[in-house]
Design an enzyme around this catalytic site. Structure first.
Site, short mmCIF file in Angstrom:
data_model
loop_
_atom_site.label_atom_id
_atom_site.label_comp_id
_atom_site.label_asym_id
_atom_site.label_seq_id
_atom_site.Cartn_x
_atom_site.Cartn_y
_atom_site.Cartn_z
N ARG A 15 0.85 -1.21 0.00
CA ARG A 15 0.00 0.00 0.00
C ARG A 15 0.88 1.26 0.00
NH1 ARG A 15 -0.79 4.65 2.83
NH2 ARG A 15 -0.59 3.56 4.81
N ASP A 16 1.46 1.58 1.14
CA ASP A 16 2.26 2.82 1.24
C ASP A 16 3.46 2.77 0.30
OD1 ASP A 16 3.54 5.13 2.20
OD2 ASP A 16 2.95 4.73 4.27
N HIS A 206 3.50 3.89 12.87
CA HIS A 206 3.82 3.83 11.44
C HIS A 206 4.89 4.87 11.18
CE1 HIS A 206 2.39 3.80 7.08
NE2 HIS A 206 3.06 4.94 7.13
N HIS A 208 8.00 6.80 9.02
CA HIS A 208 8.82 7.15 7.86
C HIS A 208 10.16 7.59 8.43
CE1 HIS A 208 5.83 7.01 4.51
NE2 HIS A 208 5.06 6.84 5.59
N CYS A 239 3.57 9.67 1.13
CA CYS A 239 2.24 10.14 0.75
C CYS A 239 2.39 11.23 -0.31
CB CYS A 239 1.50 10.69 1.97
SG CYS A 239 -0.10 11.38 1.52
N ASN A 248 9.18 4.97 3.95
CA ASN A 248 8.90 4.30 5.24
C ASN A 248 10.20 3.80 5.87
OD1 ASN A 248 6.04 3.54 3.71
ND2 ASN A 248 5.87 3.71 5.92
N1 COA Z 1 -13.01 4.52 -4.03
C1 COA Z 1 -13.20 4.74 -5.35
N2 COA Z 1 -13.73 5.86 -5.85
C2 COA Z 1 -14.10 6.80 -4.97
C3 COA Z 1 -13.93 6.66 -3.59
C4 COA Z 1 -13.36 5.45 -3.13
N3 COA Z 1 -13.16 5.22 -1.82
N4 COA Z 1 -14.40 7.76 -2.98
C5 COA Z 1 -14.85 8.59 -3.93
N5 COA Z 1 -14.66 8.01 -5.15
C6 COA Z 1 -15.02 8.54 -6.45
C7 COA Z 1 -16.47 8.97 -6.53
O1 COA Z 1 -17.26 7.84 -6.87
C8 COA Z 1 -16.42 10.01 -7.61
O2 COA Z 1 -16.32 9.35 -8.87
P1 COA Z 1 -16.84 10.05 -10.21
O3 COA Z 1 -16.03 11.30 -10.41
O4 COA Z 1 -16.54 9.02 -11.26
O5 COA Z 1 -18.28 10.34 -9.97
C9 COA Z 1 -15.09 10.69 -7.38
O6 COA Z 1 -14.28 9.73 -6.67
C10 COA Z 1 -15.21 11.96 -6.57
O7 COA Z 1 -15.88 11.66 -5.34
P2 COA Z 1 -15.78 12.65 -4.09
O8 COA Z 1 -16.56 12.08 -2.97
O9 COA Z 1 -16.13 14.05 -4.56
O10 COA Z 1 -14.25 12.53 -3.74
P3 COA Z 1 -13.12 13.64 -3.72
O11 COA Z 1 -12.65 13.92 -5.11
O12 COA Z 1 -13.52 14.77 -2.84
O13 COA Z 1 -11.96 12.81 -2.98
C11 COA Z 1 -11.34 11.07 -1.46
C12 COA Z 1 -12.14 12.35 -1.65
C13 COA Z 1 -11.35 10.77 0.00
C14 COA Z 1 -12.01 9.95 -2.25
C15 COA Z 1 -9.91 11.29 -2.01
O14 COA Z 1 -9.38 12.41 -1.39
C16 COA Z 1 -8.99 10.12 -1.74
O15 COA Z 1 -9.14 9.04 -2.31
N6 COA Z 1 -8.00 10.33 -0.86
C17 COA Z 1 -7.06 9.28 -0.46
C18 COA Z 1 -5.65 9.74 -0.74
C19 COA Z 1 -4.68 8.67 -0.29
O16 COA Z 1 -4.89 7.48 -0.43
N7 COA Z 1 -3.55 9.13 0.24
C20 COA Z 1 -2.49 8.27 0.69
C21 COA Z 1 -2.83 7.47 1.89
S1 COA Z 1 -2.86 8.41 3.36
ZN ZN Z 2 3.05 6.22 5.47
#
Ligand code: COA
Ligand code: ZN
Length: 295
Positions: A15-16, A206, A208, A239, A248
Site C-alpha cells: 500500500r504505502d 507507522h 517514515h 504520501c 517508510n
Molecule cells: N473509491 C473509489 N472511488 C471513490 C472513492 C473510493 N473510496 N471515494 C470517492 N470516489 C469517487 C467517486 O465515486 C467520484 O467518482 P466520479 O467522479 O466518477 O463520480 C469521485 O471519486 C469523486 O468523489 P468525491 O466524494 O467528490 O471525492 P473527492 O474527489 O472529494 O476525494 C477522497 C475524496 C477521500 C475519495 C480522495 O481524497 C482520496 O481518495 N483520498 C485518499 C488519498 C490517499 O490514499 N492518500 C495516501 C494514503 S494516506
Molecule cells: Zn506512510
C-alpha cells in the site's frame, strides 16, 4: 530498560510502498509480493487501499489484488470514506484502516474534507451493517509532526482524535509519522497522551525515516510498551499529498535491529531480502517496459 520481547510488524509495502512510486507493479506482481511477505513470516500486511483511483492510480486494482489471495485474515486495506468501506465489504479483506490526519492542511489536501467530516464518516461506517465482521482500525497521519510551516501538532489533539476513533468503533489505532519528522521525545509525549486517552486499545506506530531517526523513534515507542510497528521493504513509500515525505522505515532494517536487540518477530530476514530484491527489480524493469499495465 524494559520493553516487549515480541514485536509484530505490519508490512505496508503493497500500500504505502507502492502508492507514490512512478513505476507500477502488475496485479500478479502485487499478489506475489504479498504472498512472499507472508512466506517470510510477516503476520500482517497492508495489502492495498480503497481510495479514489484518480487520487492514487497505482492502487486502482485493489479488488483484483485481494481476489488473488486466499486466507485474507491478516490483510488490511486503507479506506478514506464510506465508499471505501463499501468496496472493502465486497472483498475478503479482514480489516480496514480508516485514515484521518492530525494536520488540518494534510487532512484537507489528502482527503478533501475536514477532520470532523472524516470522523463523521467513520462513525457512519461503524454504524453500517458489518455483515462480514470487518475489523476497524483508525490511522492518524501526521501524528508526530506536520509538513507545513505554522502548523504545530498538539499531543492532546492527537489523543482526542484517537479517543473519537475508538468511541466510534476502532479496535486499534495507528499513529503515523507521515513525514519522518518525529523525535524520540515528541513521539514519547504523543504516545503517552494517546495511551492515557485510550488505555485499553492497542497502538501501532507507522514510521517514515529521515536521517535514521526512525529507529530512535522505535526505541521511544518500545519503551512506552508499543509492540506493533509499520514499515516497508526497501524503505519505499510516502504520501503524494505530504510534501517531502521520505520513505517508510525499511522493514529489513527494523527487523534486523529488533533481532539484534533480542526481540522476536518470527520473520526470516533472508527470505525477506529475497522478496525485496524481486520487488525492486520488478519496479526497475516496469519503469522501462510496462508502466500502467495492471493486467
Ligand atoms: N473509491 C473509489 N472511488 C471513490 C472513492 C473510493 N473510496 N471515494 C470517492 N470516489 C469517487 C467517486 O465515486 C467520484 O467518482 P466520479 O467522479 O466518477 O463520480 C469521485 O471519486 C469523486 O468523489 P468525491 O466524494 O467528490 O471525492 P473527492 O474527489 O472529494 O476525494 C477522497 C475524496 C477521500 C475519495 C480522495 O481524497 C482520496 O481518495 N483520498 C485518499 C488519498 C490517499 O490514499 N492518500 C495516501 C494514503 S494516506
Ligand atoms: Zn506512510
Amino acid at each position: 530498560m524494559s520493553w516487549p520481547s515480541l514485536v509484530d510488524i505490519v508490512d505496508v509495502t503493497p500500500r504505502d510502498g507502492l502508492q507514490d512510486e512512478p513505476s507500477e507493479l502488475s496485479t500478479a506482481e502485487k499478489i506475489a509480493l504479498i504472498k512472499g511477505l507472508r512466506q517470510a513470516g510477516i503476520r500482517r500486511v497492508e495489502a492495498t487501499s480503497f481510495v479514489s483511483p484518480k487520487w492514487i492510480p497505482q492502487l486502482r486494482d485493489a479488488e483484483q489484488v485481494l481476489a488473488g489471495l486466499s486466507e485474507p485474515d491478516n490483510l488490511i486495506a486503507l479506506i478514506p470514506n464510506r465508499r471505501g468501506f463499501e468496496r472493502a465489504l465486497m472483498t475478503t479483506v479482514a480489516e480496514v484502516g480508516f485514515v484521518v490526519s492530525a494536520s488540518p492542511k494534510h487532512q484537507h489536501d489528502n482527503l478533501n474534507m475536514t477532520l470532523s467530516e472524516s470522523l463523521h464518516q467513520f462513525r457512519t461506517i461503524a454504524e453500517l451493517p458489518n455483515t462480514r465482521g470487518l475489523r476497524l482500525r483508525g490511522a492518524i497521519s501526521c501524528a508526530f509532526g506536520s509538513p507545513f510551516t505554522n502548523e504545530r501538532i498538539d499531543p492532546a489533539e492527537v489523543a482526542t482524535i484517537a479517543r473519537s476513533l475508538v468511541q466510534y468503533g476502532a479496535c486499534e489505532v495507528s499513529l503515523a509519522d507521515t513525514v519522518g519528522i518525529g523525535t524520540p521525545n515528541f513521539v514519547t509525549d504523543v504516545i503517552k497522551a494517546v495511551q492515557d486517552a485510550i488505555p485499553d486499545t492497542p497502538l501501532a506506530i507507522h514510521l517514515h525515516d529521515r536521517f535514521g531517526i526512525g529507529l530512535g523513534n522505535v526505541t521511544a515507542a518500545l519503551l512506552c510498551g508499543v509492540n506493533t510497528f509499520e514499515s516497508a521493504l526497501g524503505g519505499l513509500g510516502g504520501c503524494p499529498y505530504a510534501p517531502d515525505a521520505p520513505g517508510n522505515l525499511n522493514t529489513e532494517t527494523l527487523v534486523g535491529w529488533l533481532h539484534h536487540m533480542g526481540i522476536t518477530t518470527g520473520i526470516d530476514l533472508i527470505a525477506l531480502s529475497e522478496v525485496r530484491r524481486t520487488l525492486l527489480n520488478q519496479l526497475a524493469v516496469n519503469a522501462h517496459t510496462k508502466k500502467g499495465d495492471t493486467a
